[in-house]
Design a protein around this motif. Structure first.
Motif, PDB file in Angstrom:
ATOM      1  N   LEU A 108      75.626 119.950 -40.655  1.00  0.00           N
ATOM      2  CA  LEU A 108      75.499 121.194 -39.899  1.00  0.00           C
ATOM      3  C   LEU A 108      74.205 121.238 -39.079  1.00  0.00           C
ATOM      4  CD1 LEU A 108      76.977 123.934 -39.460  1.00  0.00           C
ATOM      5  CD2 LEU A 108      75.441 124.890 -41.169  1.00  0.00           C
ATOM      6  N   GLU A 109      73.117 120.750 -39.713  1.00  0.00           N
ATOM      7  CA  GLU A 109      71.804 120.831 -39.067  1.00  0.00           C
ATOM      8  C   GLU A 109      71.787 120.029 -37.760  1.00  0.00           C
ATOM      9  OE1 GLU A 109      67.134 120.158 -40.324  1.00  0.00           O
ATOM     10  OE2 GLU A 109      68.754 119.511 -41.671  1.00  0.00           O
ATOM     11  N   LEU A 110      72.355 118.838 -37.834  1.00  0.00           N
ATOM     12  CA  LEU A 110      72.428 117.984 -36.648  1.00  0.00           C
ATOM     13  C   LEU A 110      73.271 118.654 -35.558  1.00  0.00           C
ATOM     14  CD1 LEU A 110      71.844 115.326 -35.248  1.00  0.00           C
ATOM     15  CD2 LEU A 110      73.723 114.288 -36.521  1.00  0.00           C
ATOM     16  N   LEU A 111      74.416 119.201 -35.940  1.00  0.00           N
ATOM     17  CA  LEU A 111      75.274 119.869 -34.966  1.00  0.00           C
ATOM     18  C   LEU A 111      74.565 121.085 -34.350  1.00  0.00           C
ATOM     19  CD1 LEU A 111      78.737 119.687 -36.833  1.00  0.00           C
ATOM     20  CD2 LEU A 111      77.944 118.237 -34.948  1.00  0.00           C
ATOM     21  N   GLN A 112      73.801 121.781 -35.176  1.00  0.00           N
ATOM     22  CA  GLN A 112      73.037 122.944 -34.689  1.00  0.00           C
ATOM     23  C   GLN A 112      72.013 122.508 -33.645  1.00  0.00           C
ATOM     24  OE1 GLN A 112      73.465 126.053 -34.891  1.00  0.00           O
ATOM     25  NE2 GLN A 112      73.777 126.871 -36.957  1.00  0.00           N
ATOM     26  N   THR A 113      71.321 121.399 -33.916  1.00  0.00           N
ATOM     27  CA  THR A 113      70.314 120.898 -32.971  1.00  0.00           C
ATOM     28  C   THR A 113      70.965 120.591 -31.622  1.00  0.00           C
ATOM     29  OG1 THR A 113      69.197 119.893 -34.838  1.00  0.00           O
ATOM     30  CG2 THR A 113      68.507 119.168 -32.634  1.00  0.00           C
ATOM     31  N   ILE A 114      72.111 119.919 -31.705  1.00  0.00           N
ATOM     32  CA  ILE A 114      72.817 119.579 -30.468  1.00  0.00           C
ATOM     33  C   ILE A 114      73.248 120.857 -29.743  1.00  0.00           C
ATOM     34  CG2 ILE A 114      74.860 118.452 -29.505  1.00  0.00           C
ATOM     35  CD1 ILE A 114      74.725 116.448 -31.851  1.00  0.00           C
ATOM     36  N   ALA A 115      73.809 121.792 -30.510  1.00  0.00           N
ATOM     37  CA  ALA A 115      74.285 123.048 -29.924  1.00  0.00           C
ATOM     38  C   ALA A 115      73.164 123.770 -29.196  1.00  0.00           C
ATOM     39  CB  ALA A 115      74.891 123.940 -31.008  1.00  0.00           C
ATOM     40  N   SER A 116      71.997 123.835 -29.831  1.00  0.00           N
ATOM     41  CA  SER A 116      70.928 124.604 -29.174  1.00  0.00           C
ATOM     42  C   SER A 116      70.360 123.854 -27.976  1.00  0.00           C
ATOM     43  CB  SER A 116      69.843 125.016 -30.180  1.00  0.00           C
ATOM     44  OG  SER A 116      69.340 123.871 -30.809  1.00  0.00           O
ATOM     45  N   THR A 117      70.364 122.512 -28.012  1.00  0.00           N
ATOM     46  CA  THR A 117      69.936 121.738 -26.836  1.00  0.00           C
ATOM     47  C   THR A 117      70.858 122.042 -25.654  1.00  0.00           C
ATOM     48  OG1 THR A 117      69.225 119.992 -28.321  1.00  0.00           O
ATOM     49  CG2 THR A 117      69.415 119.412 -25.982  1.00  0.00           C
ATOM     50  N   LEU A 118      72.175 122.076 -25.944  1.00  0.00           N
ATOM     51  CA  LEU A 118      73.152 122.372 -24.893  1.00  0.00           C
ATOM     52  C   LEU A 118      72.944 123.766 -24.321  1.00  0.00           C
ATOM     53  CD1 LEU A 118      76.585 121.028 -26.180  1.00  0.00           C
ATOM     54  CD2 LEU A 118      75.525 120.538 -23.977  1.00  0.00           C
TER      55      LEU A 118
END
Lengths: 410, 410
Positions: A108-118
């Motif tokens: 989840l943490e990795l996906l969150q990082t990507i999501a917020s970068t986007l």
């Protein structure tokens, strides 16, 4: 009362879906699980292998407590719009605590990082995106490049990132996370690693197979394999005859006719179809009547097969920009339609009726005229999609099932 | 320069048509004969057996000097509207002296008497008409009853009248005469008795056969019979393979789709389709996908098969009341389109260009944008009809032939 929401196509409901449901009940400790389910057409723009009422039966009999309908323009939209609408719907229930979704990466943490970068769109991201688009890349691929470039700058491995961003459930997961932020929702996301079946897998090899593999087996009438990867409660409702499946190719003649009826300018009023893609569809239709040939001719590096299929469907349903813009101002979702509910979940249905921030539809013919103009328009698309679906199944007597079918109780 | 006009479908051009043409040249002494010809669909609402450009070739090679197009909404309308538009077109040429038409009775005076009785609508006529409509008779039958009643009162034999009014060419003839009066035209009518072939005849038995019989023989690939009743110059251009014929049944799926796209209110905006007929079409489409079954279900004492076929076509072409009302204020005809001309008739074409009271179209793509909005709308229907026709022939590469085909010169 703890409630978890799942966004799904259930095309069909299989052991992987059952695993997720059991996880929500046992591990998360949810009292109830809501599924936001696509109707008659899937995100790839194709008709589903069983009608939405049958797929609701499958889900409810397998233990899903409440099935809500994701309206057809969103159910057949790109990952971003699909997720925004599905999450908006769950948010507007007013009673969903957790969003559960499967992902290949399960982090989840990795996906969150990507999501917020986007969502942030840093200058580096924007520049790379622009450049890739100028090189003729499709938007999803260009965005992926920009993302990898930005995250590599933060220390991530490009190789790992590439693998993550090539997996469709990771992509959807990222979009769910972005949507939760966009709608300022208090719903807590949680992701479940998809351990066994690959989305692209086309052969059934394990008790958990991909929906794609199940659909292939259905076409081959290999019911033994199918029954090994679906709960019996769901398998029971699956149409077993290949002739009962909707014939996608039949859309070809309708597409021809729709293009005949249209001036080019009318075509440009269709929602979320790039002008050059529409132009290319229009120019191709006088070369052949065969749908597959048009599809192949129009598919390109920029526009994937799924994008073109979605464009066809949007054209056929005549989904207008103007209607969708007016829905966008209401966070996409102007009503919540209940397709079915387990009797044991009636307390959840009651709570939904009390807490939801938009009208709840349990009987379409009773309430349609009471809804806002935007909502009525959206329902018109839904009813049209149902008619188109049953046309493809050669079952015109079901054209008005949206009006005649009460919400399913099991 | 004496010019005679003929209104015809030439579906296909046969010996009977040649006889009429020879009569115009030899007996009337016409220098030139103009045909106002239907395009891709006939008055019964069916696709013609050869496309309009081929049928133009047939007519020109057989000696017709100039072929003008009767726009599709009128070519597929009831006798009254069909005749009004065709006569208006000839009137607007500004250079037609005589109108020649075939009739079963061959008695101009008698047809004139009937025509003026119909146009006057005496109280006796109106009462009988109203009563017959209340009894559930179709409008044509009710009008026939009223007419017979009125004319019997003037001393005519009801038996003779009934026979006259049951013959389709007499009916058309009467409508031509009424239209000439309506448009205050100086064109002189003349009728030619149809001696040999009965309109309803379905077998070729003589050198002059009905178009219906020729179409039947074509389906049976009986080319020997066909060649016996067509001038070789016309037979040469006739498509000989039954597979080249447009497949009317294929309209079924398009009709299903058109009805899906429409709200009931949209349907009521279609030109010249009675509301209860439209209602009944709408209610039947969810019972079957098969066109013939819908057609049979909807056909009644009030609405004949031809009326229903015309309604289907009007629905498919989406011919709107509002557009047609605006054309009506311009006597229906806002332009004259030349489909073809014999080179020897170029002086006639020149005269037409000088004398006509509306724009002449010889090259559609060049002039379309210069026309009035009403004219452009009417051309849009024409182009759509061409696309629909070639869809039924499985020839999408001809969809835009209206733009690409120059007027035919032979």
């Amino acid at each position: 009362m703890h409630v978890t929401g799942i966004v799904a196509e259930y095309n069909p409901f299989h052991n992987g879906h059952l695993y997720q449901l059991t996880y929500c009940k046992k591990q998360i400790g949810s009292d109830f699980v809501i599924a936001v389910m696509s109707g008659h057409f899937t995100q790839r723009g194709l008709p589903s292998i069983a009608d939405k009422f049958t797929r609701t039966q499958m889900a409810l009999h397998s233990g899903i407590d409440l099935v809500l309908e994701l309206p057809v323009p969103f159910a057949t939209a790109s990952a971003e719009r699909f997720s925004e609408a599905a999450v908006s719907l769950l948010h507007k229930t007013g009673c969903t605590h957790t969003l559960s979704f499967g992902s290949e990466v399960g982090n989840l943490e990795l996906l969150q990082t990507i999501a917020s970068t986007l969502s942030k769109e840093t200058p580096l991201f924007s520049q790379t995106l622009k450049h890739a688009l100028q090189q003729g890349e499709s938007f999803p691929r260009a965005r992926q490049k920009a993302l990898i470039h930005s995250l590599t700058a933060l220390g991530f491995s490009p190789c790992t990132l590439e693998k993550i961003l090539e997996s469709p459930n990771n992509i959807l997961g990222i979009e769910y996370l972005r949507a939760l932020t966009k709608w300022e929702s208090s719903i807590i996301p949680t992701t479940l690693k998809r351990e066994i079946a690959d989305y692209h897998q086309t052969v059934i090899t394990a008790p958990i197979a991909s929906a794609t593999a199940i659909r292939q087996a259905l076409l081959a009438s290999d019911h033994t394999s199918i029954s090994s990867c679906m709960p019996p409660s769901s398998f029971f409702f699956l149409p077993k005859e290949p002739t009962a499946l909707p014939q996608w190719d039949d859309l070809g003649s309708l597409l021809q006719y729709k293009l005949m009826l249209s001036q080019k300018e009318d075509l440009y009023s269709i929602w979320d179809v790039p002008k050059d893609l529409m132009h290319s569809i229009y120019n191709t239709f006088s070369q052949t009547i065969d749908l597959e040939t048009i599809l192949t001719a129009v598919t390109s590096k920029t526009y994937t097969r799924a994008t073109v299929q979605r464009a066809f469907l949007r054209l056929l349903l005549d989904i207008k920009k103007i209607d969708m813009l007016s829905l966008e101002t209401h966070d996409w979702i102007p009503y919540i339609r209940v397709l079915g509910c387990r009797k044991t979940a009636f307390p959840l249905l009651k709570k939904l009726t009390q807490k939801a921030s938009v009208p709840i539809i349990t009987n379409l013919s009773k309430v349609k005229h009471t809804l806002s103009p935007e909502a009525q328009k959206l329902l018109t698309y839904e009813i049209r999609a149902t008619q188109l679906y049953y046309y493809l199944c050669k079952k015109p007597s079901f054209y008005f099932q949206d009006y005649t079918q009460p919400f399913i109780k099991v």
